[in-house]
Design a protein around this motif. Sequence first.
Motif, PDB file in Angstrom:
ATOM      1  N   UNK A 297      26.313 -25.615 -35.677  1.00  0.00           N
ATOM      2  CA  UNK A 297      26.577 -24.596 -34.749  1.00  0.00           C
ATOM      3  C   UNK A 297      25.775 -24.572 -33.653  1.00  0.00           C
ATOM      4  N   UNK A 298      24.903 -24.944 -33.489  1.00  0.00           N
ATOM      5  CA  UNK A 298      23.657 -25.204 -32.498  1.00  0.00           C
ATOM      6  C   UNK A 298      24.363 -26.203 -31.620  1.00  0.00           C
ATOM      7  N   UNK A 299      24.717 -27.263 -32.307  1.00  0.00           N
ATOM      8  CA  UNK A 299      25.089 -28.517 -31.585  1.00  0.00           C
ATOM      9  C   UNK A 299      26.263 -28.162 -30.598  1.00  0.00           C
ATOM     10  N   UNK A 300      27.297 -27.301 -31.350  1.00  0.00           N
ATOM     11  CA  UNK A 300      28.270 -27.102 -30.311  1.00  0.00           C
ATOM     12  C   UNK A 300      28.263 -25.932 -29.313  1.00  0.00           C
ATOM     13  N   UNK A 301      27.117 -25.318 -29.170  1.00  0.00           N
ATOM     14  CA  UNK A 301      26.674 -24.539 -28.358  1.00  0.00           C
ATOM     15  C   UNK A 301      26.489 -23.057 -28.637  1.00  0.00           C
ATOM     16  N   UNK A 302      26.279 -22.845 -30.260  1.00  0.00           N
ATOM     17  CA  UNK A 302      26.060 -21.534 -30.698  1.00  0.00           C
ATOM     18  C   UNK A 302      24.339 -21.308 -30.428  1.00  0.00           C
ATOM     19  N   UNK A 303      24.059 -20.192 -29.989  1.00  0.00           N
ATOM     20  CA  UNK A 303      22.785 -20.057 -29.954  1.00  0.00           C
ATOM     21  C   UNK A 303      22.000 -19.775 -31.276  1.00  0.00           C
ATOM     22  N   UNK A 304      21.294 -20.339 -31.704  1.00  0.00           N
ATOM     23  CA  UNK A 304      20.625 -20.385 -32.906  1.00  0.00           C
ATOM     24  C   UNK A 304      20.060 -18.913 -33.380  1.00  0.00           C
ATOM     25  N   UNK A 305      19.282 -18.516 -32.201  1.00  0.00           N
ATOM     26  CA  UNK A 305      18.477 -17.237 -32.516  1.00  0.00           C
ATOM     27  C   UNK A 305      19.285 -15.957 -32.111  1.00  0.00           C
ATOM     28  N   UNK A 306      20.512 -16.237 -31.847  1.00  0.00           N
ATOM     29  CA  UNK A 306      21.342 -15.079 -31.559  1.00  0.00           C
ATOM     30  C   UNK A 306      22.074 -14.327 -32.811  1.00  0.00           C
ATOM     31  N   UNK A 307      22.541 -13.275 -32.797  1.00  0.00           N
ATOM     32  CA  UNK A 307      23.214 -12.805 -34.122  1.00  0.00           C
ATOM     33  C   UNK A 307      24.687 -13.571 -34.403  1.00  0.00           C
ATOM     34  N   UNK A 308      25.201 -14.414 -33.372  1.00  0.00           N
ATOM     35  CA  UNK A 308      26.419 -14.818 -33.265  1.00  0.00           C
ATOM     36  C   UNK A 308      26.750 -15.774 -34.720  1.00  0.00           C
ATOM     37  N   UNK A 309      26.042 -16.710 -35.251  1.00  0.00           N
ATOM     38  CA  UNK A 309      26.230 -17.443 -36.300  1.00  0.00           C
ATOM     39  C   UNK A 309      26.380 -16.216 -37.564  1.00  0.00           C
ATOM     40  N   UNK A 310      25.902 -15.288 -37.635  1.00  0.00           N
ATOM     41  CA  UNK A 310      26.057 -14.422 -38.789  1.00  0.00           C
ATOM     42  C   UNK A 310      26.872 -13.355 -38.810  1.00  0.00           C
TER      43      UNK A 310
ATOM     44  N   UNK B 175      35.733 -27.221 -33.370  1.00  0.00           N
ATOM     45  CA  UNK B 175      35.189 -28.466 -33.268  1.00  0.00           C
ATOM     46  C   UNK B 175      34.137 -28.544 -34.101  1.00  0.00           C
ATOM     47  N   UNK B 176      33.414 -27.628 -34.308  1.00  0.00           N
ATOM     48  CA  UNK B 176      32.241 -27.841 -35.485  1.00  0.00           C
ATOM     49  C   UNK B 176      32.779 -28.150 -36.740  1.00  0.00           C
ATOM     50  N   UNK B 177      33.854 -27.584 -36.964  1.00  0.00           N
ATOM     51  CA  UNK B 177      34.415 -27.613 -38.220  1.00  0.00           C
ATOM     52  C   UNK B 177      34.970 -29.050 -38.557  1.00  0.00           C
ATOM     53  N   UNK B 178      35.480 -29.829 -37.394  1.00  0.00           N
ATOM     54  CA  UNK B 178      35.717 -31.292 -37.372  1.00  0.00           C
ATOM     55  C   UNK B 178      34.564 -32.078 -37.656  1.00  0.00           C
ATOM     56  N   UNK B 179      33.498 -31.606 -36.919  1.00  0.00           N
ATOM     57  CA  UNK B 179      32.519 -32.604 -36.785  1.00  0.00           C
ATOM     58  C   UNK B 179      31.557 -32.507 -38.081  1.00  0.00           C
ATOM     59  N   UNK B 180      31.626 -31.544 -38.922  1.00  0.00           N
ATOM     60  CA  UNK B 180      31.009 -31.207 -40.343  1.00  0.00           C
ATOM     61  C   UNK B 180      31.254 -32.436 -41.210  1.00  0.00           C
TER      62      UNK B 180
END
Lengths: 345, 253
Positions: free
Chosen positions: B129-142, B158-163
């Motif tokens: 997620x961080x790679x595609x531009x989600x901020x790791x320390x934010x709440x967004x991934x959760x 996009x992340x789902x494809x790259x995974x």
Amino acid sequence: MRTNLSHRKERIDRGIKVRSDDIFVLASMRDLLYVILPKAIVILAMLILPLLKDVVGMYWLNVLVTTLVVILLALSWDLLASAGLVSLGQAFFFGVGSYIAGYLSFKFGWSPLFTIPTATLVGSIICALFLYPVLRLRGIYFGLITFALPLLLARLIEATKVLGGTEGMSALPPIPGMTGKLYLLMFVVLLTLFGFRRLISSNYGLVFQGIRDNDRAVIAAGYNIQWYKTQAVFIAALPATFAGAFVAHHFQFVGVPAFAMDYSILPLTAVVVGGAGTFIGGALGAVILMPLSEILREFGSLRVVIYSLLLLLFSIGLPEGLFKYVKRKYSQIERLTTMEEVKHD
Amino acid sequence: MIEPIIKISNLCKSFGGTKATNDVSFELKPGEALGIIGPNGSGKSTLINLISGFVKPDKGQILFKGINITGMAPHKIVNLGIARSFQMSRPFYNMSVFKNLIIPISSPRARKLRGGKYGDLDEAAIHLLEEVGFERDSQVPYKEAGALPHGYLKRLELARCLALEPDIVILDELFSGMSMSEIASVVPLLERIKKEGKTLIMVEHRLTELFKIIDKIIVLNFGMKIAEGLPRDVMTQDEVTSAYLGSEVKTGA
């Protein structure tokens, strides 16, 4: 510029809920009870109830058996639903389990000790094979097929007179002892409940949830969803076929009523009342509805009217289900907050 | 000479009387990036659906690394190494964002490539997620995925494809609905994917951004390939401009 004051409701976690979230819960008896008590009451009730034969009487213990059977069917329904498969025919699984146990016992004289596990396993495989061709269907179309299957099998048995035809197979060996029987059922209920809850939150269970939310994305991730759905049907069929096999020996009879609509509708109503997607919801719904329907027998034919009204009330008033409502009240409070609305003229 | 990684020949598909894809052929070498453009309804999405196996072709052949994948089940094609995104990005609504990625990360292909159970899957998901531009320390991934704004959903797609660690990444209108800054953050990632030797196929309407990434372009109209070549050359062809802008009305003069 004007400011308007508006009020809205806001939900926040109770203090005790926040405090009891981590290891410090061990420091306070009250916090500890807050966490443990809800689970402890359920488990204690399950341990004590079967011993109360002299207090509540045989009749109510039989109601308890039926309740636990409906719980098993509701749990099975909920697992299918979490894979996006809405079943309207839990009686199909139930009937298949019943007939296999009944046949093995009637024809070959097997004891319940062997018929019940065999019927559970073989029955679930048969159910998965039966439903495999229709797993492509989604939503209501899958539901309609499952609705038709038990009716079809019941008529088939009546018409072809196989498996005892209309008379069914009777004088099956019973499972000895009411107390032991109840403990066996409760053990299976708890095993299914905790097992399913664990399963659905595992990485394997996530795939089921993914199929429910967006099956194309799961295909695009390289999963054979037909195969995963088949596995979901097999796993969900396990408690339901067990329930069927159990009831066959409990009543010492298997017949066309094993495919009765009751076994499809009762678990469904239990889930509607208790709330889908939580597993405990369906169990809670069954615990309320089954004894209630017995109490309502006093009202004669008005019974169905009152029962239906209650169902209506629940589905309109508490669409999220009783369990989620109670859980929220237990862990959160609602309060009014005042908001300042600034309007620029 | 490098063998083409994907070779598509004479692909045809009709829906009723409409020829959605009409005799389309092209081939790509590893590490190449192809843009597919064309007006609405010109058969871009159908072409993608044909390659990824979601739609079976009436005629024609698709060779991937020399294997004939024509009419193969979509999940098998994915496991061979062709990942695709969807134009309408629908996440798994009730799961948190990073849990959305657990499904592709633990898919048969990704598991085989990663080799067994090494590494924490949750951590791998957050990293992606961080790679595609989600901020790791934010709440967004959760957060619950259903609550994400559109731009984030596209990047999740996009992340789902790259995974899946694919050899070919097919992106169906990735940029549509993304803000300029969001696109700007994704473009370097796509360039890096290209450098890693992955082949890109992109369907796009945002041409300026598309041309920064791709080497080659195909223009579709009414299901037919009307032009192919370098972006600069193709966009000046009469047939292409008329498909996009409409042809000039010829007056009698």
